[in-house]
Motif scaffolding. Structure first.
Motif, PDB file in Angstrom:
ATOM      1  N   ARG B 219       0.838  -1.198   0.000  1.00  0.00           N
ATOM      2  CA  ARG B 219       0.000   0.000   0.000  1.00  0.00           C
ATOM      3  C   ARG B 219       0.876   1.253   0.000  1.00  0.00           C
ATOM      4  N   LYS B 220       2.092   1.093   0.516  1.00  0.00           N
ATOM      5  CA  LYS B 220       3.015   2.231   0.626  1.00  0.00           C
ATOM      6  C   LYS B 220       4.209   2.156  -0.313  1.00  0.00           C
ATOM      7  N   HIS B 221       4.494   0.951  -0.864  1.00  0.00           N
ATOM      8  CA  HIS B 221       5.705   0.780  -1.666  1.00  0.00           C
ATOM      9  C   HIS B 221       5.377   0.166  -3.014  1.00  0.00           C
ATOM     10  N   GLY B 222       6.166   0.553  -4.028  1.00  0.00           N
ATOM     11  CA  GLY B 222       6.048  -0.079  -5.329  1.00  0.00           C
ATOM     12  C   GLY B 222       5.025   0.609  -6.214  1.00  0.00           C
ATOM     13  N   SER B 223       4.838   0.036  -7.385  1.00  0.00           N
ATOM     14  CA  SER B 223       4.062   0.713  -8.430  1.00  0.00           C
ATOM     15  C   SER B 223       2.569   0.783  -8.123  1.00  0.00           C
ATOM     16  N   ASP B 224       2.080  -0.098  -7.247  1.00  0.00           N
ATOM     17  CA  ASP B 224       0.647  -0.074  -6.920  1.00  0.00           C
ATOM     18  C   ASP B 224       0.343   0.672  -5.621  1.00  0.00           C
ATOM     19  N   ALA B 225       1.329   1.351  -5.063  1.00  0.00           N
ATOM     20  CA  ALA B 225       1.125   2.070  -3.810  1.00  0.00           C
ATOM     21  C   ALA B 225       0.053   3.143  -3.974  1.00  0.00           C
ATOM     22  N   TYR B 226      -0.780   3.281  -2.957  1.00  0.00           N
ATOM     23  CA  TYR B 226      -1.813   4.312  -3.054  1.00  0.00           C
ATOM     24  C   TYR B 226      -1.898   5.152  -1.784  1.00  0.00           C
ATOM     25  N   TYR B 227      -0.940   5.004  -0.885  1.00  0.00           N
ATOM     26  CA  TYR B 227      -0.883   5.838   0.313  1.00  0.00           C
ATOM     27  C   TYR B 227      -0.260   7.183  -0.041  1.00  0.00           C
ATOM     28  N   GLY B 228      -0.784   8.247   0.531  1.00  0.00           N
ATOM     29  CA  GLY B 228      -0.181   9.566   0.354  1.00  0.00           C
ATOM     30  C   GLY B 228      -0.604  10.254  -0.932  1.00  0.00           C
ATOM     31  N   GLN B 229       0.092  11.359  -1.238  1.00  0.00           N
ATOM     32  CA  GLN B 229      -0.216  12.158  -2.415  1.00  0.00           C
ATOM     33  C   GLN B 229       0.756  11.762  -3.526  1.00  0.00           C
ATOM     34  N   LYS B 230       0.346  11.947  -4.746  1.00  0.00           N
ATOM     35  CA  LYS B 230       1.245  11.598  -5.878  1.00  0.00           C
ATOM     36  C   LYS B 230       2.398  12.596  -5.971  1.00  0.00           C
TER      37      LYS B 230
ATOM     38  N   ALA D  40     -15.831  15.022   6.298  1.00  0.00           N
ATOM     39  CA  ALA D  40     -14.573  15.747   6.096  1.00  0.00           C
ATOM     40  C   ALA D  40     -13.486  14.935   6.772  1.00  0.00           C
ATOM     41  N   ILE D  41     -12.345  14.778   6.111  1.00  0.00           N
ATOM     42  CA  ILE D  41     -11.289  13.883   6.616  1.00  0.00           C
ATOM     43  C   ILE D  41      -9.916  14.429   6.235  1.00  0.00           C
ATOM     44  N   LYS D  42      -8.910  14.019   7.023  1.00  0.00           N
ATOM     45  CA  LYS D  42      -7.513  14.400   6.765  1.00  0.00           C
ATOM     46  C   LYS D  42      -7.064  13.851   5.413  1.00  0.00           C
ATOM     47  N   PRO D  43      -6.244  14.600   4.675  1.00  0.00           N
ATOM     48  CA  PRO D  43      -5.675  14.062   3.437  1.00  0.00           C
ATOM     49  C   PRO D  43      -4.614  13.007   3.762  1.00  0.00           C
ATOM     50  N   SER D  44      -4.335  12.128   2.831  1.00  0.00           N
ATOM     51  CA  SER D  44      -3.403  11.018   3.043  1.00  0.00           C
ATOM     52  C   SER D  44      -1.960  11.498   3.075  1.00  0.00           C
ATOM     53  N   GLY D  45      -1.221  11.047   4.087  1.00  0.00           N
ATOM     54  CA  GLY D  45       0.233  11.216   4.088  1.00  0.00           C
ATOM     55  C   GLY D  45       0.741  12.636   4.261  1.00  0.00           C
ATOM     56  N   VAL D  46      -0.097  13.563   4.713  1.00  0.00           N
ATOM     57  CA  VAL D  46       0.349  14.951   4.919  1.00  0.00           C
ATOM     58  C   VAL D  46       0.807  15.111   6.374  1.00  0.00           C
ATOM     59  N   GLU D  47       1.996  15.674   6.558  1.00  0.00           N
ATOM     60  CA  GLU D  47       2.540  15.898   7.900  1.00  0.00           C
ATOM     61  C   GLU D  47       1.638  16.863   8.682  1.00  0.00           C
ATOM     62  N   TYR D  48       1.465  16.585   9.973  1.00  0.00           N
ATOM     63  CA  TYR D  48       0.612  17.447  10.789  1.00  0.00           C
ATOM     64  C   TYR D  48       1.112  18.880  10.846  1.00  0.00           C
ATOM     65  N   VAL D  66     -15.990  15.868  -2.888  1.00  0.00           N
ATOM     66  CA  VAL D  66     -16.916  16.981  -3.091  1.00  0.00           C
ATOM     67  C   VAL D  66     -16.148  18.295  -3.058  1.00  0.00           C
ATOM     68  N   GLU D  67     -15.131  18.350  -2.201  1.00  0.00           N
ATOM     69  CA  GLU D  67     -14.306  19.562  -2.117  1.00  0.00           C
ATOM     70  C   GLU D  67     -12.919  19.165  -1.642  1.00  0.00           C
ATOM     71  N   GLY D  68     -11.889  19.750  -2.268  1.00  0.00           N
ATOM     72  CA  GLY D  68     -10.520  19.461  -1.852  1.00  0.00           C
ATOM     73  C   GLY D  68      -9.690  18.950  -3.008  1.00  0.00           C
ATOM     74  N   LYS D  69      -8.399  19.278  -2.947  1.00  0.00           N
ATOM     75  CA  LYS D  69      -7.503  18.927  -4.054  1.00  0.00           C
ATOM     76  C   LYS D  69      -6.629  17.713  -3.775  1.00  0.00           C
ATOM     77  N   LEU D  70      -6.634  17.257  -2.534  1.00  0.00           N
ATOM     78  CA  LEU D  70      -5.722  16.172  -2.172  1.00  0.00           C
ATOM     79  C   LEU D  70      -6.468  14.841  -2.069  1.00  0.00           C
ATOM     80  N   ASN D  71      -5.695  13.758  -2.092  1.00  0.00           N
ATOM     81  CA  ASN D  71      -6.290  12.448  -1.830  1.00  0.00           C
ATOM     82  C   ASN D  71      -6.701  12.368  -0.364  1.00  0.00           C
ATOM     83  N   PRO D  72      -7.870  11.814  -0.101  1.00  0.00           N
ATOM     84  CA  PRO D  72      -8.267  11.644   1.297  1.00  0.00           C
ATOM     85  C   PRO D  72      -7.443  10.521   1.936  1.00  0.00           C
ATOM     86  N   SER D  73      -7.487  10.440   3.261  1.00  0.00           N
ATOM     87  CA  SER D  73      -6.827   9.362   3.984  1.00  0.00           C
ATOM     88  C   SER D  73      -7.058   8.027   3.299  1.00  0.00           C
ATOM     89  N   SER D  74      -6.027   7.193   3.258  1.00  0.00           N
ATOM     90  CA  SER D  74      -6.179   5.864   2.656  1.00  0.00           C
ATOM     91  C   SER D  74      -7.161   5.012   3.459  1.00  0.00           C
TER      92      SER D  74
END
Lengths: 230, 230, 230, 230
Positions: B219-230, D40-48, D66-74
């Motif tokens: 989920r965090k590593h490799g080509s299929d990872a989807y955690y975090g922002q791109k 409403a939820i925290k975006p994925s992988g963003v430092e606090y 619905v609103e927001g530019k980032l990926n939501p939490s995984s």
């Protein structure tokens, strides 16, 4: 006349709460001037926040106050015995730091389990034998010092190579070249006591390899040491 | 000439006390520049509070000082062996962080027990075999690096998938893409070591499901990872 | 009219979060004025950060509010029973401090294992018997006080010599000469509870020598005490 | 349009590092608006430290942004399943807080051992069954939510009376009336997980009396509650 040693002992005492080694007044640091034959030590029961340089008490080696208006630490006689018996040490620290005290309460040596320990302590940190009722009743603080000295003599342990002991049912004493160095060793002692407690919960039998312990100890001590800057 | 890498290594070193991973001088961070074939590393025995950018030592891969006036970390040869053998890593951290060191002292792998672990480490974090007396006596720090490399090779573990090891009787080494990433992994290592110790006190046999571990790692590593922002 | 005792109780309450003894509103401190026959106590469920001096509630010994607009602590009746039965105490603290609560939850006395304990507590810190379903159903908080009083009476323990108890399945109560002294004892209690937990993990049977415990207790208490300044 | 809920979720997320419940980005808080049918939820992988109000992501209950530019939490799909099944909850928190995670990794319920627990949780905090390989492979985060819902249904546990679960091999989820209340419960969960771990090391069999647990729960909850101010 004693302003320099008092300043050093004052500063070393303040490091105890800074490093989280004491609660309330449960600790004290002293230093010896072996030329003037005096020691400087924290006064008894004074809060660290209120401690002033001039509160530091100066005593001769018989425990007579040479300078200072307050009572010296109630553990003064323990310090004096250690200074008399261990002629190469210059500073002493007593605390009830949590994890070292746990080993003291358990009546067990702090075993040498890793290189963190070996970097500072050559082998186990001895736990003293229990004092006899007579030793507790009469001259308790002096006997606390004597039982440390006895334990090191009985085991043939060099107090410079193992600058700490835990007193059975009580807490640790540490020492060093001077007051500041003794505090440094008190921090290390608490750290190795913490890690030894965790290690024993995972593995009840392991000890560090003798060769690895030797390597780390002599990497930092003696003529072949190569750790740090020259 | 090396001001950028020295700055990065300086900053990464300062993160160690910030994250509570070191006491006194018990840790060091390095980074490699694989184009210039040099590493930058903390000097030996210098307090973090007094460390300056220009204290960082630059060495070639044979350990010769290229820039800097101080002795490099006494663990430099361990770093060099890891950089040579693990060609994809860019930074290395050594600490005596408390809970990872407990596992090292116990002589045990840090077992994969949960998804926190799996998010960063693909399987157990290996504990190395004890060094032989000869390996300790001669070229100790180099052999410490070699025994890590040997352990990963013997187990067929990819050092990028498991960016840490614990050295039997000693403490952890961590690595990463660069010095900063290696420090990040050192923080995670200490966290999973803490939680593994507590978990073992409740349940001596459990391990994470293989499928759950895989899911979190990928989920965090490799080509299929989807955690975090791109 | 009650501004002095309210100020003292206010300040003593604020020490609880300062010493890390409470989470959210899980604690309360009171003090008694035995001439005016009133107690001052923290209001129920008010956050420490928002607590003001005038929030402190003053009650008579039947629990009637004499001054104050807020509900008193829901544990007020426990405090009242302790003040009635233990005529020499002047302040009471209730917390859910972590390690003392662990012993309460385990249903066990905090055993006297070292001199840190003996400096403040003469023997084990009693864990009360479980309340009966009827005692829980009816007048629960009052019965919590009564079961402490019963336990001390049954064992013949002097509440001044052991200024704490742990309530089975619940948490500790501490007391002292006044509110501030009770908070001091609450800090010590948490410290000895911490160290007793670690000691038991190393040595399940050890207890402190009776003579050593006596020595430390009487070094600090009674007419022959010699700790501290006069 | 969603500025109010985004502000609340932003502030609740920042409380996680403040209370020491998260390392790096290992946690997330959401809140639901049941009238507008959005969360409403925290975006994925963003430092606090770098999180801004406008980073908070707003989604409909099918997970469409619905609103927001980032990926939501995984972990968004887990939150969504909980909101759908537990119709009275308004906020959800996921962390890897250390001691709650230890119980999750051990695959064990957090047992009800004291009144601190009973004040907030009516009975054990359930540990979910392990997910099947198929549930992990396909729609993992959704199935993590479903397995919580299944566990509460199977046991007949009211999610309002026990506002937390630990996920086998993973970590806790908590919930509450809104985002802020869910964070409050996450703090309590960590506290009771800590104390349960210590309690089990002293006493492997004890549980809280049913009557005492009832008393404390209903002292704080329901129409007969009398804790705090009206």
């Amino acid at each position: 006349m004693y302003s320099e040693i008092k300043q050093k002992v004052f500063e070393a005492n303040l490091k105890l709460p800074e490093y989280g080694l004491v609660t309330f007044t449960w600790g004290n640091v002293s230093e010896i001037d072996r030329e003037k034959n005096i020691i400087a030590i924290k006064p008894s029961g004074v809060e660290y926040k209120q401690l002033k340089v001039d509160d530091i008490v100066v005593l001769d080696l018989d425990g007579n106050i040479v300078e200072g208006k307050l009572n010296p630490s109630s553990d003064t006689k323990t310090h004096l015995e250690l200074y008399k018996a261990f002629s190469d040490i210059g500073g002493i620290v007593h605390t009830h730091s949590r994890h070292a005290t746990i080993w003291a309460q358990a009546g067990l040596d702090i075993p040498a389990l890793g290189t963190t320990h070996a970097d500072y302590f050559y082998g186990n940190i001895p736990c003293t034998r229990p004092l006899t009722p007579a030793e507790i009743e009469q001259d308790y603080e002096k006997n606390t010092g004597l039982v440390i000295v006895e334990e090191f003599a009985r085991r043939g342990v060099d107090p410079q190579a193992v600058p700490s002991a835990v007193i059975s049912g009580h807490a640790p004493f540490c020492w060093g070249k001077d007051a500041s160095d003794a505090v440094h060793n008190a921090v290390v002692l608490e750290e190795v006591a913490f890690m030894a407690l965790g290690t024993r919960s995972l593995n009840s039998g392991i000890v560090i390899q003798k060769e690895l312990s030797d390597k780390h100890y002599y990497r930092k001590h003696g003529s072949d040491a190569y750790y740090g800057q020259k």
